[in-house]
Design an enzyme around this catalytic site. Structure first.
Site, mmCIF file in Angstrom:
data_model
loop_
_atom_site.group_PDB
_atom_site.id
_atom_site.type_symbol
_atom_site.label_atom_id
_atom_site.label_comp_id
_atom_site.label_asym_id
_atom_site.label_seq_id
_atom_site.Cartn_x
_atom_site.Cartn_y
_atom_site.Cartn_z
ATOM 1 N N GLY A 124 0.626 -1.234 -0.009
ATOM 2 C CA GLY A 124 0.086 0.069 -0.025
ATOM 3 C C GLY A 124 0.893 1.322 -0.136
ATOM 4 N N ASN B 38 -7.410 4.202 9.588
ATOM 5 C CA ASN B 38 -7.004 2.987 10.057
ATOM 6 C C ASN B 38 -7.085 2.866 11.514
ATOM 7 O OD1 ASN B 38 -4.807 5.479 9.417
ATOM 8 N ND2 ASN B 38 -3.187 3.864 10.697
ATOM 9 N N GLN C 199 -7.317 0.782 4.075
ATOM 10 C CA GLN C 199 -8.084 0.014 5.257
ATOM 11 C C GLN C 199 -9.529 -0.223 4.780
ATOM 12 O OE1 GLN C 199 -7.568 -1.308 8.094
ATOM 13 N NE2 GLN C 199 -5.310 -0.569 8.191
ATOM 14 N N SER D 191 -4.022 -2.713 -0.555
ATOM 15 C CA SER D 191 -2.819 -3.493 0.150
ATOM 16 C C SER D 191 -3.447 -4.958 0.392
ATOM 17 C CB SER D 191 -2.230 -2.845 1.490
ATOM 18 O OG SER D 191 -1.537 -3.805 2.114
ATOM 19 N N HIS E 19 -2.274 -7.560 2.356
ATOM 20 C CA HIS E 19 -2.546 -8.197 3.552
ATOM 21 C C HIS E 19 -3.541 -7.759 4.602
ATOM 22 C CE1 HIS E 19 -0.396 -5.130 6.384
ATOM 23 N NE2 HIS E 19 -0.038 -4.718 5.055
ATOM 24 N N THR F 64 9.924 -7.832 -12.033
ATOM 25 C CA THR F 64 9.591 -9.375 -12.235
ATOM 26 C C THR F 64 8.279 -9.271 -11.371
ATOM 27 O OG1 THR F 64 11.415 -10.365 -12.757
ATOM 28 C CG2 THR F 64 9.886 -11.489 -12.199
ATOM 29 N N CYS G 254 5.295 4.092 23.038
ATOM 30 C CA CYS G 254 6.227 4.367 24.073
ATOM 31 C C CYS G 254 7.489 4.058 23.457
ATOM 32 C CB CYS G 254 6.233 3.966 25.360
ATOM 33 S SG CYS G 254 7.213 4.747 26.396
#
Lengths: 388, 177
Positions: free
Chosen positions: A70, A149, A178, A196, A198, A234, A322
């Site tokens: 993406g 997202n 998303q 995207s 996945h 490719t 964090c």
């Protein structure tokens, strides 16, 4: 393991794996080769392209170009348009974009482009008058996401596209990463659209960019003539086949209603049972993805919640990350003016096709206790007792 | 996370507020947004009999604060105020934040103890029981000009540091006369 982090990535669907498997073993070849094996690979790619085009409603398969992810699609769309129109130096985007767009636009500011950053209100929604005011004759591209997202809040891309095309000559790019596989897509007023694999049960490492016919886009990867000469390299045939299978699955056997029911149950119960829980994003569910709930647990730390849930076998994500040098709360929540003490305790629950009723009940059975334990430890005890 | 730190994160000790009468302190970080509170109960020998904490911050901070409460119970306030040992497997910044909150609580105690002091001579350093007169004497005898020099000479100010401002004022007065 209860996986409620489907906006981060998704499990590869068994149907997808089955479709891919031959291309990782017996069937191999370079799709650019003219022999039988090459032609077979080419046919597989063409078939996948049809599935992608069908899912997003592209009018022609030639409008779909495979990429590696993406982020590549977003980068290419924006940089490609800018390269095609070197005289135009203005970009319009929003403060809540994914890093693939946000950080690229920051970089472009350093390269001499002017970027108008559209803000959002406390619900995470755009004011389209801001967009109207932002458009200029030298605006090269407008880039917004379809679904956020973090919060799942949807931007009205049909209307945004209409405004962009009525009031300017800019191209309209949509980061649809998303949204694809979760809601129907309408590309009517969209020039470029990134997705995207996945995020919809295809493997990681495959994406696509929809390029409306008539939009000229400079290539970013230079080399052979793959993808109609628009994107060299490719072809990753197994991944392309995987994306095609995932799009077919999402088109033929989507589970949206069931996922939405589970999400609603989770969200309703959390907001009902936990006094310091508050929803981030517009309450009207028709304006959000059906799988996402972003909830702040005020006055407690999101990373603490994440670790306790993880120990209970539940995977979620937090808007506060964090590191030893920075503890950045999410730019999306900051743009929405979510108070700091709430942004620090934000948790994103994102559901998918493999979640079950039982998993949601298990989550609901452990979460209130975790929040109560952390609330009892919070230094904001006065604020918390005022909520009860 | 290191095993002991993880243990303290998942099973934090001494959570909440120390029983009354208690002394409290807090520390927060502008870089990471964490916030931690410490409260202690101190016996007549300046021994810490209870130490409790509250924290909203990362798991390292929770673990550091929990470990620190266990570490300081039984120590005297000057002993607790001068802990510098870094806990294993915890981000040093988080450990430092926990120690700052503890130190703030100890200073709260020291300030109260100084106010309550009923002795003949004004007490300045409550950690090491150093009077105003002793400090004046040291400054005059050795020509001291800084708080660090005073601390080296007579221990005053070498504990929680709550009296540094007072020592500075004594130095300033002595320098003027």
């Amino acid at each position: 393991m209860i996986y409620l982090d489907n906006n981060a990535t998704t499990r590869v669907a068994p149907e997808v794996l089955d479709a891919m498997h031959p291309f990782l073993s017996d069937i191999f070849g370079n799709p650019s080769s003219s022999h039988t094996l090459g032609r077979e690979m080419k046919r597989a790619i063409d078939e996948s392209r049809e599935h992608v085009a069908k899912l997003i409603g592209a009018s022609d398969t030639s409008e779909v170009v495979f990429t590696s992810c993406g982020s590549e699609s977003d980068n290419w769309a924006i940089r490609g348009v800018l390269a095609t129109h070197p005289e135009k130096k203005h970009i319009v985007t929003t403060l809540v974009e994914h890093e693939a767009v946000r950080n690229l636009c920051h970089l472009l500011e350093n390269e001499g482009y002017e970027v108008t950053w559209l803000g959002v209100d406390h619900n995470g929604e755009l004011d389209l008058d801001d967009l109207r005011a932002a458009l200029r004759p030298d605006t090269a591209i407008v880039s917004t996401m379809l679904a956020n997202n973090e919060t799942g809040v949807l931007f009205p891309i049909e209307e945004i596209g209409r405004i962009v095309h009525e009031s300017s000559e800019a191209a309209f790019h949509v980061d649809g990463v998303q949204a694809v596989g979760k809601i129907p897509i309408n590309l009517e007023n969209v020039d470029l659209f990134a997705l995207s694999g996945h995020k919809l049960h295809a493997p990681q490492g495959i994406g696509a960019l929809y390029i409306r016919q008539g939009i000229s886009l400079s290539p970013m990867i230079i080399g052979g003539g793959q993808e109609q000469g628009r994107r060299a390299g490719t072809s990753a045939v197994p991944n392309i086949v995987g994306l095609g299978a995932a799009c077919r699955l999402a088109h033929e056997d989507n589970d949206h209603a069931r996922i939405e029911r589970l999400r609603n149950r989770l969200e309703d119960e959390i907001l009902k049972q936990i006094p310091n829980a508050r929803l981030n994003g517009v309450a009207d569910r028709s304006k959000r993805l059906p799988n996402t709930s972003n909830i702040s647990f005020e006055y407690v730390d999101g990373q603490n919640i994440l670790m306790h849930l993880d120990q209970a076998g539940i995977c979620v994500s937090t808007g506060s990350a964090c590191h030893s040098t920075t503890h950045e709360s999410s730019p999306t929540l900051r743009a929405m003016n979510v108070p700091y003490t709430a942004a620090q305790g934000s948790i994103r629950f994102s559901l998918g096709r493999y979640n079950t009723d039982a998993e949601i009940e298990t989550t609901l059975s452990v979460l209130p206790e975790i929040i109560a334990k952390l609330a009892a430890m919070s230094p904001y005890d006065k604020e918390l007792s005022a909520l009860k | 996370m290191h095993r002991e730190a993880a243990y303290h994160f998942f099973n934090p000790r001494n959570v909440g507020d120390a029983d009354e009468p208690r002394f409290a302190g807090r520390a927060a970080s502008l870089t990471c947004g964490a916030h931690v509170r410490f409260s202690i109960q101190v016996d007549e020998n300046h021994g810490i009999s209870q130490a409790r904490f509250r924290a909203a911050g990362c798991s390292d901070l929770v673990a550091a604060a929990s470990l620190l409460t266990e570490q300081v119970i039984g120590l005297t306030t000057p002993e607790a105020a001068t802990i510098t040992q870094e806990p294993v497997g915890i981000d040093p910044q988080c450990a430092r934040l926990a120690r700052e909150a503890l130190l703030d609580a100890i200073r709260d105690f020291s300030n109260a103890a100084r106010d309550d002091w009923a002795g003949d001579e004004a007490l300045i350093c409550t950690c090491f029981f150093v009077s105003e007169r002793t400090i004046e004497h040291e400054i005059q005898a050795h020509g001291l000009t800084t708080v660090t020099e005073v601390s080296k000479a007579c221990n005053a100010g070498a504990g929680c540091g709550s009296c540094h401002q007072l020592i500075q004022e004594i130095i300033d007065t002595e320098l003027c006369t």
